[in-house]
Scaffold this motif. Structure first.
Motif, PDB file in Angstrom:
ATOM      1  N   MET A   1       2.621   2.412   2.467  1.00  0.00           N
ATOM      2  CA  MET A   1       2.410   2.996   3.833  1.00  0.00           C
ATOM      3  C   MET A   1       3.576   3.070   4.491  1.00  0.00           C
TER       4      MET A   1
ATOM      5  N   ARG B   1      10.099  12.111  16.286  1.00  0.00           N
ATOM      6  CA  ARG B   1       9.320  11.385  15.484  1.00  0.00           C
ATOM      7  C   ARG B   1       7.655  11.433  16.228  1.00  0.00           C
TER       8      ARG B   1
ATOM      9  N   MET C   1      -2.779   5.125   0.947  1.00  0.00           N
ATOM     10  CA  MET C   1      -3.258   4.130   2.180  1.00  0.00           C
ATOM     11  C   MET C   1      -3.457   2.648   1.587  1.00  0.00           C
ATOM     12  N   TYR C   2      -3.597   2.216   2.859  1.00  0.00           N
ATOM     13  CA  TYR C   2      -4.705   1.257   2.290  1.00  0.00           C
ATOM     14  C   TYR C   2      -5.642   0.918   1.533  1.00  0.00           C
TER      15      TYR C   2
ATOM     16  N   ASP D   1      -8.006   6.913  11.100  1.00  0.00           N
ATOM     17  CA  ASP D   1      -8.330   6.929  13.294  1.00  0.00           C
ATOM     18  C   ASP D   1      -6.243   6.235  13.086  1.00  0.00           C
ATOM     19  N   TYR D   2      -6.265   4.262  11.845  1.00  0.00           N
ATOM     20  CA  TYR D   2      -5.551   3.467  12.317  1.00  0.00           C
ATOM     21  C   TYR D   2      -4.001   4.894  12.722  1.00  0.00           C
ATOM     22  N   LEU D   3      -3.949   5.401  11.571  1.00  0.00           N
ATOM     23  CA  LEU D   3      -2.763   6.823  11.543  1.00  0.00           C
ATOM     24  C   LEU D   3      -2.759   7.559  12.800  1.00  0.00           C
TER      25      LEU D   3
ATOM     26  N   GLU E   1     -10.968   5.309   8.689  1.00  0.00           N
ATOM     27  CA  GLU E   1     -10.303   4.786   8.753  1.00  0.00           C
ATOM     28  C   GLU E   1      -9.392   4.581   9.173  1.00  0.00           C
TER      29      GLU E   1
ATOM     30  N   ALA F   1       0.749  -1.150  -0.216  1.00  0.00           N
ATOM     31  CA  ALA F   1      -0.193  -0.264   0.045  1.00  0.00           C
ATOM     32  C   ALA F   1       1.204   1.382   0.272  1.00  0.00           C
TER      33      ALA F   1
ATOM     34  N   ILE G   1       7.253  15.460  14.654  1.00  0.00           N
ATOM     35  CA  ILE G   1       7.721  15.601  12.470  1.00  0.00           C
ATOM     36  C   ILE G   1       5.838  15.411  12.005  1.00  0.00           C
TER      37      ILE G   1
ATOM     38  N   ARG H   1      -8.682  11.084  19.262  1.00  0.00           N
ATOM     39  CA  ARG H   1      -8.934  10.827  17.198  1.00  0.00           C
ATOM     40  C   ARG H   1      -9.296  11.536  16.727  1.00  0.00           C
TER      41      ARG H   1
ATOM     42  N   ILE I   1       6.914   7.077  10.634  1.00  0.00           N
ATOM     43  CA  ILE I   1       7.258   7.581  11.103  1.00  0.00           C
ATOM     44  C   ILE I   1       6.825   7.918  12.645  1.00  0.00           C
TER      45      ILE I   1
ATOM     46  N   GLN J   1      -3.026  13.691   7.379  1.00  0.00           N
ATOM     47  CA  GLN J   1      -2.948  12.470   7.957  1.00  0.00           C
ATOM     48  C   GLN J   1      -1.052  13.053   8.381  1.00  0.00           C
ATOM     49  N   ALA J   2       0.243  13.813   7.791  1.00  0.00           N
ATOM     50  CA  ALA J   2       0.824  14.516   8.620  1.00  0.00           C
ATOM     51  C   ALA J   2       0.084  15.335   9.232  1.00  0.00           C
TER      52      ALA J   2
ATOM     53  N   LEU K   1      -3.579   6.413  15.727  1.00  0.00           N
ATOM     54  CA  LEU K   1      -3.387   5.588  16.561  1.00  0.00           C
ATOM     55  C   LEU K   1      -2.635   5.289  16.989  1.00  0.00           C
ATOM     56  N   LEU K   2      -1.670   5.267  15.662  1.00  0.00           N
ATOM     57  CA  LEU K   2      -0.046   4.975  15.084  1.00  0.00           C
ATOM     58  C   LEU K   2       0.303   6.142  15.910  1.00  0.00           C
ATOM     59  N   SER K   3       0.187   7.552  15.823  1.00  0.00           N
ATOM     60  CA  SER K   3       0.288   9.110  16.551  1.00  0.00           C
ATOM     61  C   SER K   3       0.183   8.423  18.450  1.00  0.00           C
ATOM     62  N   GLY K   4      -0.403   8.128  18.642  1.00  0.00           N
ATOM     63  CA  GLY K   4      -0.392   7.783  20.220  1.00  0.00           C
ATOM     64  C   GLY K   4      -1.816   8.834  20.415  1.00  0.00           C
TER      65      GLY K   4
END
Lengths: 432, 300
Positions: A260, B74, B86-87, B97-99, B94, A258, B77, B110, A266, B146-147, B101-104
Motif C-alpha cells: 500500500m 498530489r 490494501m490492508y 475511509d482511511y485513504l 474502512e 500490504a 493526481i 468522506r 500519492i 480509491q484513486a 482521510l489521507l486525501s484530506g
C-alpha cells in the motif's frame, strides 16, 4: 481522526495482544502488580523494629571492610567484577597477584612473604577439601540422598591468623588510590573502584532517620509515589526499553507488506502528519496497558493507609514522566530504522541496546540513572518505596536522562519525516 | 491552470540503465493509452508522472504544475498502481475511509464521496467485505474507486486489467471510459485490446523511447495494406513463420488460416483491414524493435 485510525491499526491483531501479555507476565514476575503485603510501617521507638541499613562514606568502616574483602579474594585468586555489566570472575597471573599482594602489604604493613604464606596455606586447605575431602560436610538430604558441601570460611580462618588491619597512618585518600590501583589491575568494574568503595560503609539506620524517612514517604510521596516509582523502574527495565519497538516496526512495515506504500505516498497528507500520528498511535498503544497496570498495582495499597492523604495521580505521573520517554525512544528508533531500511532491523538494534544497558545496570540497580542509561534504575529491592530522599537527591540526574531521551526521540521522529518524504519522491532507490 | 500534461525530453536512469529516453508527450483530457511491452518503461513513466520517482532531466508539467511541486501534484493526481492492494484485514469501507482521510477529506465529504464511488464501481453491497475476500476484479474496481477519492484531474492507471477474466475486463474498461469524461486518464497496458476498446489517443513506448504518439486511427493507417490472411497446409507453417510476421493463426483440420504482416504483399494472400494489434506490431518492427514472434502472437 487519523490518530484513531492509526491507533486502531496498531492495536488490531495478534502482535498487540502478545505485547500486552508479555508486559503483564514480565511485570507480574517481578511482583510489582500487587503491593498489598508491603506496607510502610511508622517507626515506633518502643517496638523492637529493624530499620535496615544504609551506605555511608565513613572511612573507619570502609577501609577495614574493603581490605578484608580484597584479602579474601586474593587468597582464592578469584575477584568478582562487572566490567561491562556482566559478572566476571577475574583470575590474576603471578605478576598481577604480586602487585595486589604489594598493595595489601602497603595498606596493612604486613610483610609480603606472610601474605603469600597465608595464600599457600589457604590453597593447601582448598586442595585438601577437594581431593581428600577433609573439609567436606556430608549430610543426608532427607530424600535418600546426600548433600555435599565444602566447609566455608577457609579464607576467614586464615585471615584471623593474619590479623588484618589498616595502617594507622594511612589516609582515606591514599587508601582510595591504592584500591583504585587494584581495580585497574582487575580491569575495572570491581568493588574496589574509588566510587564503589562506599558499598563497604554499612551503617544501621537510626530511629530518627527512620522517622524522617517515613515522614518523607508520607508527605512527599504521599505513600503512593514510592510504589509507583518501583513499578516504573521495573516497567522501564523489563518491558518499555524494548517492547514498543515491535509495535513501531509492525506499523511501519504494514504499508509495505500490504503493498500500500504508493497508495499512501500519492495522498495529499503531509509526511509530518502521517509519521507523527503513527508515532503517537504507537505510543498510545504501548502506554495504554502500562497505565492500566500501574493503577492496578497502585490501587493494591490504597487501603493500607486509611485516613492518610494519598496521591492518586502518582501512577500516571510516573507513567508519563518515567516510562513514556523509554517508550518514545524505542518507538522512535523502530519507526526511523524501519522507514530507512524497509526491514525490521530496528528490533535487533533495540534488543542489543536493551541487553547491554540492562546488564550495565546490574551492578547498581539501586541508583543507576546516569545520563545515557536507556533504562535508568532506582530500585533497592522490595523496600524501594522507602527511598524518597534518595530519589529527591537523584531527581536531577533522572530528569536529565528522561529529557535527553525525549529530545532524542523527537529528533528521530523529525528525521523519519524527512526519510518518509524522500521515499515518497522516489529517493532511496539505491535500496532496490 | 490548463488541463494538459506536457512532457518534454524526459530522461530517467536506474543506475547506468536508461529507463526513459527523451520522452516527449502531450496528453489532453480523455483516455490516453500508453502501449508497450513489459519493460518498455511504462510503469517508470507512470510513476514519474505520479511524482513517485525523480527524473534525471527534462520537464514535466501536469495541468500547469511542475512535477517538482509534489505537494500540489498530489492534490490533483489519482493513481492505481500495477500491484494494487490494501490492508487485508480492513473491510472495503474502512480501507476507503482511511485513504480518504489521507486525501484530506472531512467526515461528511468522506461519507458522501465513498458512497458515490462504491456505487460507481458496483461495490456498494460489498462494503463490509474484507479486502482479502475480494475477487481480483472487485479489487481492481476498488482500486479505481480509491484513486478517485480526491476527484483528481488526472487519473493514472497502470496495467489495470492484467489477470482479469473477460467479463471483468470489459466492465473495467467501461468504467475507465466513464471516468475519463471529466479528466485525463492515462492507461498503461501491454494488452492491445484494452487500448482498442477505450482510447483514441495513444503512445507506443519501447525501450524507454516513444515510438509513436497520435490517434489510433493514424496508427491503423500506417498498417493499412500491410495485413494479409492466407490459408496454408500445416506443413508450410514453419517456412511462413520464418519469413513473415504472423499476428494470428486459426487451425481448421490440416489447414491453418494465418494472419500476417508484410510490406511487400504476397501471392495467394488476401489483404484485410488492420486492427490495432497488427498496427502496433508493424510499428514496432518498422522502428527496429526486436520482436520474438516465432509463430506466436506476443500480445494478447
Amino acid at each position: 481522526m487519523l490518530f484513531w485510525s492509526e491507533l486502531k491499526k496498531t492495536i488490531a491483531g495478534i502482535p498487540y495482544l502478545l505485547f500486552v501479555i508479555v508486559v503483564v507476565i514480565a511485570l507480574n514476575s517481578q511482583g510489582v502488580l500487587n503491593f498489598s503485603n508491603d506496607k510502610v510501617i511508622e517507626p515506633n521507638p518502643t517496638a523492637n523494629q529493624n530499620y535496615g541499613i544504609k551506605n555511608e562514606e565513613i572511612p573507619e568502616l570502609i577501609m577495614p571492610a574493603a581490605i578484608e574483602a580484597l584479602y579474601a579474594e586474593f587468597l582464592e585468586n578469584r575477584y568478582q567484577t562487572y566490567p561491562i555489566g556482566f559478572v566476571k570472575y577475574v583470575k590474576l597471573n603471578d605478576d598481577e597477584q604480586r602487585k595486589v599482594a604489594e598493595i595489601i602489604a602497603a595498606i596493612t604493613n604486613i610483610e609480603i612473604e606472610k601474605i603469600y604464606a597465608s595464600q599457600d596455606s589457604c590453597s593447601d586447605r582448598n586442595d585438601n577439601a577437594i581431593v581428600v575431602g577433609d573439609n567436606a560436610n556430608i549430610q543426608p538430604d532427607g530424600n535418600g540422598g546426600f548433600v555435599i558441601s565444602l566447609e566455608s570460611g577457609i579464607a576467614e580462618e586464615v585471615q584471623k591468623d593474619l590479623e588484618l588491619s589498616v595502617r594507622k597512618d594511612m589516609s582515606y585518600s591514599q587508601f582510595k588510590e591504592l584500591m583504585q590501583s587494584v581495580d585497574d589491575i582487575l580491569g575495572g568494574g570491581s568493588n574496589y573502584a574509588a566510587e564503589s568503595l562506599i558499598g563497604y560503609g554499612h551503617v544501621p539506620i537510626t530511629y530518627e532517620e527512620a522517622v524522617r524517612r517515613y515522614e518523607l514517604v508520607k508527605n512527599r510521596d504521599r505513600f503512593t509515589g514510592g510504589y509507583a516509582r518501583l513499578f516504573s523502574d521495573y516497567a522501564v527495565a523489563m518491558t518499555f526499553s524494548i517492547l514498543p519497538v515491535f509495535l513501531a516496526v509492525i506499523i511501519a512495515m504494514k504499508d509495505k507488506r500490504a503493498k500500500m506504500s504508493e497508495l499512501i505516498y500519492i495522498r495529499k497528507i503531509s509526511s509530518a502528519k502521517i509519521i507523527t500520528m503513527r508515532f503517537l498511535a504507537v505510543l498510545a498503544a504501548a502506554m495504554l496497558p502500562v497505565i492500566v497496570l500501574s493503577y492496578i498495582s497502585n490501587i493494591s495499597i490504597w487501603n493500607l493507609y486509611p485516613e492518610m492523604k494519598l496521591d492518586y495521580l502518582a501512577p500516571l505521573k510516573y507513567d508519563l514522566g518515567w516510562i513514556l520517554p523509554s517508550a518514545m525512544i524505542t518507538a522512535a528508533v523502530g519507526i526511523c530504522l524501519t522507514e530507512l531500511t524497509d526491514t525490521p532491523i530496528a528490533v535487533a538494534v533495540c534488543a542489543l541496546w536493551w541487553f547491554i544497558d540492562v546488564n550495565l545496570g546490574m551492578k547498581s540497580v539501586s541508583a543507576s540513572c546516569t545520563l545515557f542509561r536507556l533504562a535508568p534504575r532506582h530500585n533497592s529491592g522490595t523496600k524501594s518505596y522507602f527511598r524518597t530522599q534518595d530519589y529527591i537527591d537523584h531527581f536531577p540526574k533522572i530528569l536529565a536522562n528522561r529529557l535527553l531521551f525525549t529530545g532524542l526521540s523527537i529528533v528521530l521522529v523529525v528525521g523519519t519525516i524527512f526519510i518518509y518524504e524522500a521515499k515518497r519522491k522516489g529517493k532511496f532507490l539505491w535500496k532496490k | 491552470m490548463n488541463n494538459i500534461i506536457e512532457i518534454k525530453n524526459l530522461n530517467k536512469f536506474y543506475g547506468k540503465k536508461q529507463a526513459l529516453s527523451d520522452v516527449t508527450l502531450s496528453i489532453k483530457p480523455g483516455m490516453f493509452g500508453l502501449l508497450g511491452r513489459n519493460g518498455a518503461g511504462k510503469t517508470t513513466l507512470m510513476r514519474t508522472l505520479a511524482a513517485l520517482l525523480q527524473k534525471k532531466s527534462g520537464s514535466v508539467t501536469i495541468c500547469g504544475i511542475p512535477i517538482e511541486n509534489e505537494k500540489e501534484i498530489r492534490k490533483i493526481i489519482g493513481y492505481l498502481p500495477q500491484e494494487f492492494s490494501m490492508y487485508p484485514s480492513m473491510n472495503v469501507m474502512e480501507a476507503m475511509d482511511y485513504l480518504a482521510l489521507l486525501s484530506g477529506l472531512n467526515k461528511q465529504e468522506r461519507r458522501e464521496r465513498i458512497e458515490v464511488l462504491l456505487q460507481k464501481v458496483n461495490l456498494t453491497e460489498h462494503r463490509k467485505k474484507k479486502i482479502r475476500a475480494l475477487s481480483g476484479g472487485m479489487k481492481r474496481r476498488l482500486g479505481i474507486a480509491q484513486a478517485l477519492l480526491n476527484n483528481p484531474k488526472v487519473l493514472i492507471v497502470d496495467e489495470p486489467t492484467a489477470g482479469l477474466d473477460p467479463e471483468e475486463r470489459i466492465r473495467f474498461r467501461n468504467l475507465l471510459s466513464e471516468v475519463a469524461e471529466e479528466r485525463i486518464v492515462i492507461l498503461s497496458t501491454h494488452i492491445v485490446g484494452d487500448i482498442e476498446a477505450t482510447c483514441e489517443n495513444i503512445a507506443i513506448l519501447d525501450s524507454g523511447k516513444v515510438l509513436y504518439q497520435g490517434t489510433v486511427h493514424n496508427l491503423l493507417a500506417v498498417a493499412d495494406g500491410k495485413v494479409f490472411t492466407k490459408t496454408v497446409d500445416r506443413k508450410e507453417l514453419p517456412t511462413l513463420k520464418r519469413d513473415l510476421m504472423i499476428t494470428g493463426m486459426h487451425t481448421q483440420g490440416r489447414d491453418v488460416s494465418v494472419r500476417f504482416l508484410t510490406e511487400h504483399g504476397t501471392s495467394n494472400a488476401e489483404a484485410c483491414a488492420p486492427n490495432i494489434e497488427d498496427a502496433y506490431m508493424f510499428y514496432l518492427k518498422k522502428n527496429g524493435a526486436e520482436l520474438e514472434v516465432n509463430g506466436n502472437v506476443i500480445l494478447e
